[in-house]
Design a protein around this motif. Structure first.
Motif, mmCIF file in Angstrom:
data_model
loop_
_atom_site.group_PDB
_atom_site.id
_atom_site.type_symbol
_atom_site.label_atom_id
_atom_site.label_comp_id
_atom_site.label_asym_id
_atom_site.label_seq_id
_atom_site.Cartn_x
_atom_site.Cartn_y
_atom_site.Cartn_z
ATOM 1 N N GLN B 42 0.846 -1.177 0.000
ATOM 2 C CA GLN B 42 0.000 0.000 0.000
ATOM 3 C C GLN B 42 0.889 1.237 0.000
ATOM 4 N N ARG B 45 3.786 2.207 2.777
ATOM 5 C CA ARG B 45 4.278 0.994 3.438
ATOM 6 C C ARG B 45 5.664 0.617 2.949
ATOM 7 N N TRP B 104 7.542 21.596 1.340
ATOM 8 C CA TRP B 104 6.363 20.725 1.230
ATOM 9 C C TRP B 104 5.905 20.245 2.607
ATOM 10 N N PHE B 138 10.818 8.139 7.168
ATOM 11 C CA PHE B 138 9.376 8.190 7.387
ATOM 12 C C PHE B 138 8.816 9.573 7.057
ATOM 13 N N TYR B 145 4.239 11.711 -0.035
ATOM 14 C CA TYR B 145 2.913 11.135 -0.276
ATOM 15 C C TYR B 145 1.837 12.206 -0.130
ATOM 16 N N ASP B 146 1.945 12.977 0.927
ATOM 17 C CA ASP B 146 0.949 14.025 1.149
ATOM 18 C C ASP B 146 0.981 15.065 0.027
ATOM 19 N N THR B 149 -0.833 14.015 -3.094
ATOM 20 C CA THR B 149 -2.301 14.095 -3.107
ATOM 21 C C THR B 149 -2.786 15.341 -3.850
ATOM 22 N N LEU D 105 -8.272 -0.495 2.748
ATOM 23 C CA LEU D 105 -8.120 0.838 3.312
ATOM 24 C C LEU D 105 -8.290 1.951 2.269
ATOM 25 N N PHE D 109 -7.550 6.083 2.856
ATOM 26 C CA PHE D 109 -6.576 6.945 2.186
ATOM 27 C C PHE D 109 -7.275 8.100 1.468
ATOM 28 N N HIS D 112 -8.126 10.763 3.963
ATOM 29 C CA HIS D 112 -6.903 11.490 4.299
ATOM 30 C C HIS D 112 -6.648 12.554 3.230
ATOM 31 N N ALA D 113 -6.759 12.162 1.967
ATOM 32 C CA ALA D 113 -6.466 13.099 0.874
ATOM 33 C C ALA D 113 -7.457 14.267 0.852
ATOM 34 N N PRO D 117 -4.089 17.406 3.035
ATOM 35 C CA PRO D 117 -3.010 17.100 3.982
ATOM 36 C C PRO D 117 -1.639 17.500 3.452
ATOM 37 N N ARG D 118 -1.445 18.768 3.242
ATOM 38 C CA ARG D 118 -0.157 19.246 2.725
ATOM 39 C C ARG D 118 -0.054 20.726 3.020
ATOM 40 N N LEU D 119 1.157 21.243 2.915
ATOM 41 C CA LEU D 119 1.345 22.674 3.176
ATOM 42 C C LEU D 119 0.725 23.470 2.040
ATOM 43 N N CYS D 150 1.989 10.083 12.682
ATOM 44 C CA CYS D 150 0.941 9.179 12.160
ATOM 45 C C CYS D 150 1.485 8.308 11.033
ATOM 46 N N LYS D 152 -0.497 6.118 9.380
ATOM 47 C CA LYS D 152 -1.647 5.743 8.528
ATOM 48 C C LYS D 152 -1.958 4.253 8.603
ATOM 49 N N LYS D 168 -19.526 8.831 5.976
ATOM 50 C CA LYS D 168 -19.016 10.087 5.417
ATOM 51 C C LYS D 168 -18.073 10.827 6.368
ATOM 52 N N GLN D 177 -4.706 14.827 10.965
ATOM 53 C CA GLN D 177 -3.766 15.354 9.972
ATOM 54 C C GLN D 177 -4.189 16.746 9.507
ATOM 55 N N ARG D 180 -2.660 18.728 12.039
ATOM 56 C CA ARG D 180 -1.201 18.758 11.888
ATOM 57 C C ARG D 180 -0.786 19.831 10.887
ATOM 58 N N TYR D 181 -1.466 19.903 9.742
ATOM 59 C CA TYR D 181 -1.056 20.891 8.738
ATOM 60 C C TYR D 181 -1.559 22.291 9.089
#
Lengths: 156, 571, 117, 256
Positions: B42, B45, B104, B138, B145-146, B149, D105, D109, D112-113, D117-119, D150, D152, D168, D177, D180-181
């Motif tokens: 995944q 991972r 980032w 990590f 990854y973030d 997105t 999962l 994911f 999460h997106a 979840p990013r700056l 985290c 995930k 939902k 998260q 977090r951002y």
């Protein structure tokens, strides 16, 4: 499609709300908050009904033909009083625990995020939460006993 | 039935190199390229998440660091087998990558003034390992990854197991893959491809690698006729935790920790009087094995493993808890020792493969349209021994380079539409041959035997005799009937993918051993008892292994030397 | 309405309910002995005092808004289809209006309805 | 050492109408993790056991499952710490089962997106072509650090009572998260992020049961992050006004 499709969904459903076994004290509090809330709502609606008998007057001379006395006979007995005792128990728990939740959900008393050390202990599940839940239980029990003494004290 | 999927750039592997390549391809094409990331695990991972200590980059020239110094350290660390033009390009690109990850969102550890902090690592002449506590890999993975997105044109195929490369007319056309969730078989076609499938450390049982780090990507390339380079050079990190082999980062020594033998002696002073515990990894690992062999090690009663003490006490509790959080967690959880209080038992452990799929300085393989990056590739900046903190860095740099190159290459090409013949053959091989196959040998036993053999005979010190035995053993195993599958359901059939992994392990183990047996010298991580000296006259060259009818056919290529002539190494 | 506004209402009614219910309980059981508190004449005098009438009306509104909104939240978490969401919202509003109206009827009739002890 | 009784919930939805428990007897050794026990059973007793794993050191988050009733990482749970001679392994709740212990999962994911979840920065040019780092003081960094731990793994979301019924709801992982951002001093996207969470099935569907934090293996404490974020969603203001701050010392410095 596949034979086990339904079982494969695996969402826990209402047992996720109602069964906190294997989880933390706060999860138990969550369950009781939800259940007591529903119980209180049911009681309040019923209570609207029983208080409405008041307008019938003590002897049926008012706008309603039913009387206060009729209603009183219905609920002023051991069973009705037992319900009241339980209502006080859940009311006090729901109220006290609810205050804990409001304060916590607004990010107060949880502790501040920062450097953490292994073994990790979640700050949000700290002593304040445990103490507040303990307090809610204690107050609820005290109020229940008090109510019991008021309602049944004379007859015991 | 073979399903057909089409993309512009198809990246195999979702570790650091793969993700960095995906983002760069998405960016370089201005959002136009359609990018697929195919990964057998995944997202998040991949074993890059377990990289711990640091990523090397020159950030503070004003404080005395310099690009030349990083270059020289890397070349010297490689025992002069690195290609120096590649090293130069790498070192120049790195500072930008550190800042890029900062922008980032990566939580690099900071100095009091808010600037990025760095620490010492082995083999360097300046503390240039950039770190975020001790979870560098990590955090890098998380950040990439973030960030990925953000791009709608990056499509993830999670838990798709790539089995072969499709090529036509000497050009890359795509990959075939099994979708683990359904057991379906597909050809994923692309105008350009990138292999970023990581290292092959699970050839060993005592390894810092996760269980998924098997050499599938390398074996896939090799089977397609792309040579593997310098595979005999396998890095043994000095500190693998007893008994699991989990990595205890070099940053422990970078922060002041020391190795101690059973005499209570800081023995590294005898082996590397200047750099001591922070000599390059090959030097430290050999010193530890020598101590153990001469009776100055410890023995773990439960497992019989020999070990050396890694003493944290010079670091101090406060710094351990702030900068080595994960190490402390691992030590307590997996060994029951709090390093604040007691030394940890450690032993050299398989940690990295310097070799990999042969590429040029742009990461391009011999197959037109296919690139390779990260640990799976061999550019080579690591030569015969990689310096700590250079591998995550390499993943970033060549992830970016190959991502941009592949996107650019794909831009001018039309989508391929091959006949599907080779995919059908591959489907037959896997499903008729293995899935429906029969055999008496447990493939998991074969895997265990490979690992035991590698642990024993292809470790820190090697001999011609041991390597010969190992090669024989691997060939015996290859002949066994393990290519069958007990699990008869197509759904998430790891039995099938495990058999394919074992097949890859045998293929690559043979390449490793053949290369090591042929190289009659000691260089970097390849230390032959029977040939203890470095032999620049005969062996200052890269090994190339091609698939042949009776095992690997070895060839050699020249090392690019620009600024630094080979000299004797001292630490 | 933004969900946070609804939550603000939920929190506010919760805090008010805790205060009002506490007073209500104290009045019924402690300040006045229980048997006296539920006698018709005592209750009538409470309804006929403007202060207590407003108090009871406030208690009514606060507790019902809090309770039915709480139920709405539970129902929303239970199922997530669009019609379910719409009908629970409408149902919640109707339930609040109906029950408050019914309770208010008791208060008004007790004051003006010619009830006498 | 006595043998270990390892009960695994077996279920292949393509063939079985419902799950069943199957027991394996595994030789036990000191310090054995549940993952090691599972892999022993798979390698030497039944190759068809479906289990997902990778790093075996609690960094990758692959092996989340329900062990003796509670969501845990198999690699991070030692048989000894469970007490007794039996281990019961089941898939995590609230995720569709692919096979045996392996859950899907995908939606996790996706959620999460969805929380960005990013700056998010207004200086897009500098952000993608950096010249120097954004400055952060160590104490500013430490405020978000625990939420960056985290991995995930999905344990928190499988433990969450709201997720048990509300498909939902973003779940504790995504919400933590988002915090977090949003709380990162470099971020400038907080306002939009918190607005998107202020919806019918958004952040307010968390009632602080705290099970997420209870099961989190990495000390993230999602419940803390979510409650802290609620305050900002309520007020409509992110924790800090990055625009203001970025004008001063956070502006990238020029190379000297």
């Amino acid at each position: 499609m596949s034979v086990g499709e339904e079982k494969a969904k695996n969402r826990r459903g209402l047992s996720g709300w109602l069964n906190p076994y294997h989880y933390n004290l706060e999860r138990w509090a969550y369950v009781f908050q939800r259940v007591t809330g529903l119980g209180i709502l049911a009681y309040v609606v019923g209570h609207l009904g029983d208080t409405s008998f008041f307008v019938g007057g003590p002897t049926g001379t008012g706008p309603s033909s039913s009387t206060w006395a009729f209603m009183s006979n219905l609920v002023e007995n051991s069973f009705g009083h037992l319900i009241l005792v339980l209502v006080v128990l859940i009311l006090v728990f729901h109220g006290t625990n609810g205050i804990r939740l409001i304060v916590s959900e607004l990010g107060l008393v949880l502790g501040k995020p920062g450097a953490i050390e292994y073994p990790y202990k979640a700050k949000s599940l700290g002593a304040v939460q445990k103490a507040a839940i303990g307090l809610a239980i204690a107050l609820a029990l005290v109020a229940m006993v008090w109510t019991y003494l008021i309602l049944f004290g004379g007859t015991i | 039935m073979v399903e057909t999927l089409k993309h512009d750039v198809v990246i195999v592997g979702s570790g650091l190199a793969g993700l960095r390549a995906a983002i760069e391809a998405a960016r370089a094409s201005g959002g136009k390229s359609d990018i697929a990331v195919v990964t057998k695990v995944q997202a998040m991972r991949s074993h890059s998440v377990s990289a711990e200590g640091g990523t090397a980059a020159v950030l503070y020239p004003e404080l005395g660091d310099s690009l030349e110094s990083h270059e020289f350290d890397t070349v010297k660390g490689s025992d002069y087998l690195a290609d120096q033009d590649a090293v130069e390009r790498f070192v120049k690109a790195m500072p930008g990558e550190i800042y890029q990850l900062d922008h980032w969102g990566l939580p690099w550890s900071r100095k009091e003034d808010g600037r990025i902090a760095q620490r010492w690592f082995g083999g360097y002449s300046y503390p240039r390992a950039t770190y975020a506590e001790d979870k560098v890999g990590f955090f890098e993975m998380q950040t990439l990854y973030d960030t990925a997105t953000k791009y709608d044109n990056i499509h993830f195929y999670q838990e798709w197991f790539v089995t072969s490369i499709i090529a036509e007319g000497g050009e890359f056309r795509g990959f075939t893959a099994i979708e683990m969730k359904t057991g379906g078989f597909a050809q994923i076609l692309g105008k350009a491809g990138i292999l970023a499938t990581g290292g092959s450390g699970r050839l060993y049982s005592f390894a810092t690698y996760g269980y998924s780090s098997t050499p599938d990507g390398m074996a896939t390339a090799y089977r397609a006729g792309i040579p593997l380079k310098d595979m005999e050079f396998i890095q043994f990190h000095p500190s693998g935790l007893i008994p699991s082999g989990i990595l205890i980062t070099e940053a422990v020594r970078g922060e002041g920790g020391v190795l101690v033998n059973n005499q209570g002696e800081r023995f590294m002073k005898r082996y590397a009087p200047n750099k001591l515990d922070l000599a390059s990894r090959d030097v430290v690992s050999r010193a530890m094995m020598t101590e153990i062999e001469e009776g100055r090690g410890f023995k773990d009663e439960a497992t019989g493993l020999d070990y050396i003490h890694l003493d944290f006490s010079p670091i101090g509790a406060e710094k351990i808890k702030a900068r080595l959080t994960q190490i402390r967690e691992i030590a307590i959880k997996f060994r029951g020792i709090d390093p604040v209080e007691k030394p940890l038992p450690v032993k050299p452990v398989c940690h990295y493969v310097m070799g990999g799929i042969d590429t040029n300085i742009d990461g391009a393989t011999k197959l037109k349209g296919l690139w390779a990056a990260g640990e799976a590739a061999c550019v080579s900046i690591n030569g015969s021994n990689r310096l700590g903190a250079n591998s995550t860095a390499e993943c970033l740099v060549w992830g970016k380079i190959t991502g941009a190159e592949a996107a650019k290459y794909a831009e001018g090409k039309s989508k391929p539409s091959p006949t599907g013949e080779s995919a059908q053959l591959e489907e037959k091989r896997i499903f008729d041959g293995i899935f429906h196959g029969k055999g008496g040998t447990n493939p998991y036993e074969v895997r265990d035997t490979i690992q035991k053999e590698m642990d024993k005979n292809v470790f820190v010190y090697r001999t011609g005799e041991g390597l010969g035995n190992a090669l024989r053993k691997i060939r015996e195993l290859k002949a066994k009937d393990f290519l069958h599958c007990e699990d008869k359901s197509r759904v998430y059939n790891t039995n099938l993918s495990d058999v394919l992994e074992v097949e890859s392990m045998l293929t690559v183990a043979e390449v490793v051993i053949a290369g090591a047996l042929a190289r009659t010298e000691s260089r970097g991580a390849h230390a032959r008892r029977d040939f203890p000296e470095r032999d620049d006259k005969n062996w200052l060259k890269h090994t190339l292994a091609f698939p042949g009818p009776d095992g690997p056919r070895l060839d050699y290529s020249a090392v690019t030397i620009t600024k630094y002539q080979p000299a004797e190494r001292h630490y | 309405m933004r969900e946070s506004r609804l939550m603000l209402i939920q929190y506010t009614t919760a805090v008010l309910a805790v205060a009002l219910v506490a007073v209500h309980l104290l009045m019924q059981g402690i300040i006045t002995p229980y048997s006296t508190a539920i006698s018709f004449s005592t209750i009538l005098s409470i309804y006929r005092s403007w202060f207590y009438a407003i108090f009871l009306e406030a208690l009514l509104v606060v507790v019902l808004v809090h309770g039915f909104n709480g139920l709405r939240i539970i129902l929303h978490e239970w199922k997530q289809t669009a019609p379910w969401s719409r009908w629970t919202d409408i149902g919640t509003l109707v339930a609040i209006v109906a029950t408050v109206a019914y309770g208010t009827r008791t208060v008004i009739l007790a004051i003006f309805g010619g009830v006498s002890g | 050492m006595t043998d270990l009784r390892l009960a695994i919930q077996r279920f292949d939805p393509s063939r079985d109408p419902k799950p069943r428990m199957v027991e394996y007897t595994v030789p036990r050794r000191q310090g054995m993790t549940v993952l090691e026990a599972l892999l022993f059973a798979r390698d030497y007793m039944d190759h068809s056991i479906g289990v997902r794993f990778s790093c075996r050191q609690a960094s990758c988050g692959s092996c989340g499952m329900k062990i003796n009733g509670r969501p845990r990482l198999a690699c991070y749970t030692q048989v000894d710490e469970l007490g007794g001679d039996s281990v019961v392994a089941q898939p995590m709740d609230n995720y569709a089962i692919i096979k045996d212990l392996v859950t899907d999962l995908g939606s996790f994911f996706q959620k999460h997106a969805q929380v960005t979840p990013r700056l998010v920065r207004s200086d897009a040019r500098e952000q993608d072509n950096p010249t120097k780092e954004y400055l952060i003081k160590p104490d500013e960094l430490s405020k978000v650090l625990q939420f960056t731990y985290c991995i995930k793994c999905g344990l928190c979301t499988s433990a969450c009572p709201t997720v048990a019924t509300d498909s939902k709801f973003p779940g504790p992982q995504a919400l933590a998260q988002a915090y977090r951002y949003t709380a990162d001093v470099r971020d400038q996207g907080g306002a939009e992020r918190i607005e998107s969470l202020d919806s019918e099935h958004g952040i307010w569907r968390c009632h602080f049961a705290g099970s997420c934090s209870y099961v989190c293996p990495k000390g993230v404490d999602p419940a803390l992050g979510v409650q802290l974020l609620k305050r900002h969603v309520m007020s409509g203001k992110p924790p800090h006004l990055a625009e203001e701050a970025s004008k001063e010392y956070r502006a990238p410095q020029t190379q000297t």
